[in-house]
Structures are given as C-alpha cells and as structure tokens.
Design a protein around this motif. Structure first.
Motif, PDB file in Angstrom:
ATOM      1  N   GLY A  64      42.579  56.727  79.778  1.00  0.00           N
ATOM      2  CA  GLY A  64      44.021  56.743  79.577  1.00  0.00           C
ATOM      3  C   GLY A  64      44.717  55.517  80.141  1.00  0.00           C
ATOM      4  N   LEU A  65      43.979  54.583  80.726  1.00  0.00           N
ATOM      5  CA  LEU A  65      44.598  53.390  81.309  1.00  0.00           C
ATOM      6  C   LEU A  65      44.984  52.395  80.224  1.00  0.00           C
ATOM      7  N   LEU A  66      46.233  51.993  80.237  1.00  0.00           N
ATOM      8  CA  LEU A  66      46.711  50.969  79.317  1.00  0.00           C
ATOM      9  C   LEU A  66      46.343  49.595  79.853  1.00  0.00           C
ATOM     10  N   ALA A  67      46.279  48.624  78.963  1.00  0.00           N
ATOM     11  CA  ALA A  67      45.869  47.271  79.332  1.00  0.00           C
ATOM     12  C   ALA A  67      46.758  46.674  80.422  1.00  0.00           C
ATOM     13  N   ASN A  68      48.027  47.092  80.493  1.00  0.00           N
ATOM     14  CA  ASN A  68      48.915  46.534  81.511  1.00  0.00           C
ATOM     15  C   ASN A  68      48.691  47.157  82.895  1.00  0.00           C
ATOM     16  N   LYS A  69      47.734  48.060  83.018  1.00  0.00           N
ATOM     17  CA  LYS A  69      47.405  48.688  84.301  1.00  0.00           C
ATOM     18  C   LYS A  69      46.110  48.142  84.895  1.00  0.00           C
ATOM     19  N   VAL A  70      45.515  47.155  84.197  1.00  0.00           N
ATOM     20  CA  VAL A  70      44.278  46.531  84.680  1.00  0.00           C
ATOM     21  C   VAL A  70      44.357  45.022  84.465  1.00  0.00           C
ATOM     22  N   ARG A  71      43.509  44.309  85.191  1.00  0.00           N
ATOM     23  CA  ARG A  71      43.395  42.855  85.021  1.00  0.00           C
ATOM     24  C   ARG A  71      41.913  42.542  84.828  1.00  0.00           C
ATOM     25  N   ILE A  72      41.575  41.929  83.702  1.00  0.00           N
ATOM     26  CA  ILE A  72      40.201  41.501  83.468  1.00  0.00           C
ATOM     27  C   ILE A  72      39.945  40.288  84.355  1.00  0.00           C
ATOM     28  N   GLU A  73      38.895  40.368  85.174  1.00  0.00           N
ATOM     29  CA  GLU A  73      38.602  39.285  86.113  1.00  0.00           C
ATOM     30  C   GLU A  73      37.363  38.484  85.748  1.00  0.00           C
ATOM     31  N   ALA A  74      36.466  39.072  84.965  1.00  0.00           N
ATOM     32  CA  ALA A  74      35.237  38.349  84.618  1.00  0.00           C
ATOM     33  C   ALA A  74      34.576  39.002  83.421  1.00  0.00           C
ATOM     34  N   GLN A  75      33.745  38.211  82.755  1.00  0.00           N
ATOM     35  CA  GLN A  75      32.900  38.693  81.664  1.00  0.00           C
ATOM     36  C   GLN A  75      31.495  38.190  81.929  1.00  0.00           C
ATOM     37  N   MET A  76      30.499  39.052  81.740  1.00  0.00           N
ATOM     38  CA  MET A  76      29.121  38.609  81.900  1.00  0.00           C
ATOM     39  C   MET A  76      28.823  37.534  80.863  1.00  0.00           C
ATOM     40  N   ALA A  77      28.054  36.551  81.261  1.00  0.00           N
ATOM     41  CA  ALA A  77      27.734  35.431  80.385  1.00  0.00           C
ATOM     42  C   ALA A  77      26.743  35.803  79.291  1.00  0.00           C
ATOM     43  N   ARG A  78      25.997  36.884  79.487  1.00  0.00           N
ATOM     44  CA  ARG A  78      24.986  37.282  78.505  1.00  0.00           C
ATOM     45  C   ARG A  78      25.117  38.762  78.178  1.00  0.00           C
ATOM     46  N   GLY A 111      47.379  49.274  88.437  1.00  0.00           N
ATOM     47  CA  GLY A 111      48.244  50.446  88.511  1.00  0.00           C
ATOM     48  C   GLY A 111      47.801  51.352  89.644  1.00  0.00           C
ATOM     49  N   ASP A 112      48.043  52.640  89.463  1.00  0.00           N
ATOM     50  CA  ASP A 112      47.726  53.636  90.478  1.00  0.00           C
ATOM     51  C   ASP A 112      46.739  54.652  89.927  1.00  0.00           C
ATOM     52  N   ASP A 113      46.124  55.407  90.821  1.00  0.00           N
ATOM     53  CA  ASP A 113      45.235  56.491  90.396  1.00  0.00           C
ATOM     54  C   ASP A 113      45.956  57.453  89.455  1.00  0.00           C
ATOM     55  N   ALA A 114      47.252  57.632  89.656  1.00  0.00           N
ATOM     56  CA  ALA A 114      48.038  58.555  88.814  1.00  0.00           C
ATOM     57  C   ALA A 114      48.098  58.088  87.360  1.00  0.00           C
ATOM     58  N   ASP A 115      47.793  56.810  87.105  1.00  0.00           N
ATOM     59  CA  ASP A 115      47.787  56.289  85.733  1.00  0.00           C
ATOM     60  C   ASP A 115      46.544  56.715  84.963  1.00  0.00           C
ATOM     61  N   ILE A 116      45.546  57.220  85.656  1.00  0.00           N
ATOM     62  CA  ILE A 116      44.312  57.676  85.011  1.00  0.00           C
ATOM     63  C   ILE A 116      44.542  59.067  84.436  1.00  0.00           C
ATOM     64  N   ASP A 117      44.299  59.206  83.142  1.00  0.00           N
ATOM     65  CA  ASP A 117      44.528  60.476  82.433  1.00  0.00           C
ATOM     66  C   ASP A 117      43.376  60.697  81.456  1.00  0.00           C
ATOM     67  N   LEU A 118      42.413  61.490  81.878  1.00  0.00           N
ATOM     68  CA  LEU A 118      41.231  61.716  81.044  1.00  0.00           C
ATOM     69  C   LEU A 118      41.554  62.415  79.734  1.00  0.00           C
ATOM     70  N   ALA A 119      42.680  63.101  79.670  1.00  0.00           N
ATOM     71  CA  ALA A 119      43.064  63.836  78.460  1.00  0.00           C
ATOM     72  C   ALA A 119      43.951  63.011  77.529  1.00  0.00           C
ATOM     73  N   ALA A 120      44.149  61.723  77.820  1.00  0.00           N
ATOM     74  CA  ALA A 120      45.020  60.888  76.988  1.00  0.00           C
ATOM     75  C   ALA A 120      44.472  60.737  75.576  1.00  0.00           C
ATOM     76  N   HIS A 121      43.182  60.770  75.438  1.00  0.00           N
ATOM     77  CA  HIS A 121      42.532  60.636  74.132  1.00  0.00           C
ATOM     78  C   HIS A 121      41.960  61.994  73.748  1.00  0.00           C
TER      79      HIS A 121
END
Length: 160
Positions: A64-78, A111-121
């Motif tokens: 249930g986390l929207l993209a604005n509640k996380v920051r991508i910090e890295a991607q594996m090279a392989r 964001g916060d733990d409260a932003d996590i919603d397993l039933a969003a989908h």
C-alpha cells in the motif's frame, strides 16, 4: 549458474525496503500453505514496463506504500537468477518459465509505518508484516530463494 537463457526466466523486480533505523520490511504471503516463510516485496515485470516502475508498482500492490513514501537509493548492477524446484516447474506461470530473473532495488521508507496498508490492493498478497534485522533475511525466505536474498543483502549491506 553460468550464462542462463533469459527467455526461460520470468522477469521480476524486487525491493529491499528499509526504515530509518536500518530494519528491513518482510511480509508473510497469504498463499503460502506450508512453512512460516516471509519475503520482501517483489513481482513480475509487465511487458514494456521499466524494472524500477515495476518495483514501485509491486511495492504498492503488496504494502500500500505510494512512491512518494519511499526513496529509491540503489539498484543492483546485475540480475539475479533462481530456478524453481522440480515440484513447481511447469505449474507456476502456466509453465512458461523455469525460474525468475530478478532486478533488485534498495528503497528507504520516508513515510511512517501507518502508511503501510496490506489491504490497499485487492486481493492482498501479505497477511502480516514486520521489520527485521537484515542479517536474518535469508533465513526467513523459502529455501530455494535463499541464495538470492544473500546476494541482495551482500550488495546493499553497506548502504543500509
């Protein structure tokens, strides 16, 4: 595994989501009948979809986390590959693939733990979630994926 044929493996994206204190998110899959297995958010990449977009979509579908509640910090090279165990080959993904090839991302919860919603989908994919010490991740996942989790942890450990 040396030189696997990518066409035989389902393209997949995964996210190692960590919080400000460096704990990693894991969810308990609803469809797991046996064992007490937990996993990080991950899933298939749709045709024409960018792996980063797929990772964020899967994160939303599973947490249930929207993209604005996380920051991508890295991607594996392989990409990381795993084969399905014999009893699952031919049963999952309509028998089209013998395993998965995964692109993994490290994301930090902004964001916060409260932003996590397993039933969003609907339907939900996880029945429960928790934050864990990243070092125990390989022990939580179903055994045939443990090598993948060790590689993800090794790659992202310095950044956590």
């Amino acid at each position: 595994m040396t030189n696997p044929d990518p066409k035989l493996y389902r393209p997949c994206a995964g996210i190692m989501l960590v919080n400000a204190s460096g704990s990693a998110f894991v969810g308990k899959r609803i469809d797991t009948k046996e064992g007490d297995w937990w996993q990080m958010p991950q899933g298939g990449i749709d045709k024409g979809e960018d792996s980063g977009d797929a990772a964020l979509r899967e994160l939303w579908e599973e947490t249930g986390l929207l993209a604005n509640k996380v920051r991508i910090e890295a991607q594996m090279a392989r990409e990381l590959y795993y084969d399905l165990p014999g009893e699952l080959k031919g049963k999952l993904w309509k028998g089209k693939y013998i395993g998965q090839r995964q692109t993994w991302f490290l994301a930090r919860l902004t964001g916060d733990d409260a932003d996590i919603d397993l039933a969003a989908h609907n339907p939900p994919e996880f029945s429960a979630w928790k934050w864990v010490d990243p070092e125990i991740l390989p022990a939580l996942i179903i055994p045939f994926k443990q090598t993948i989790y060790r590689a993800v942890l090794e790659e992202f450990r310095p950044l956590i």
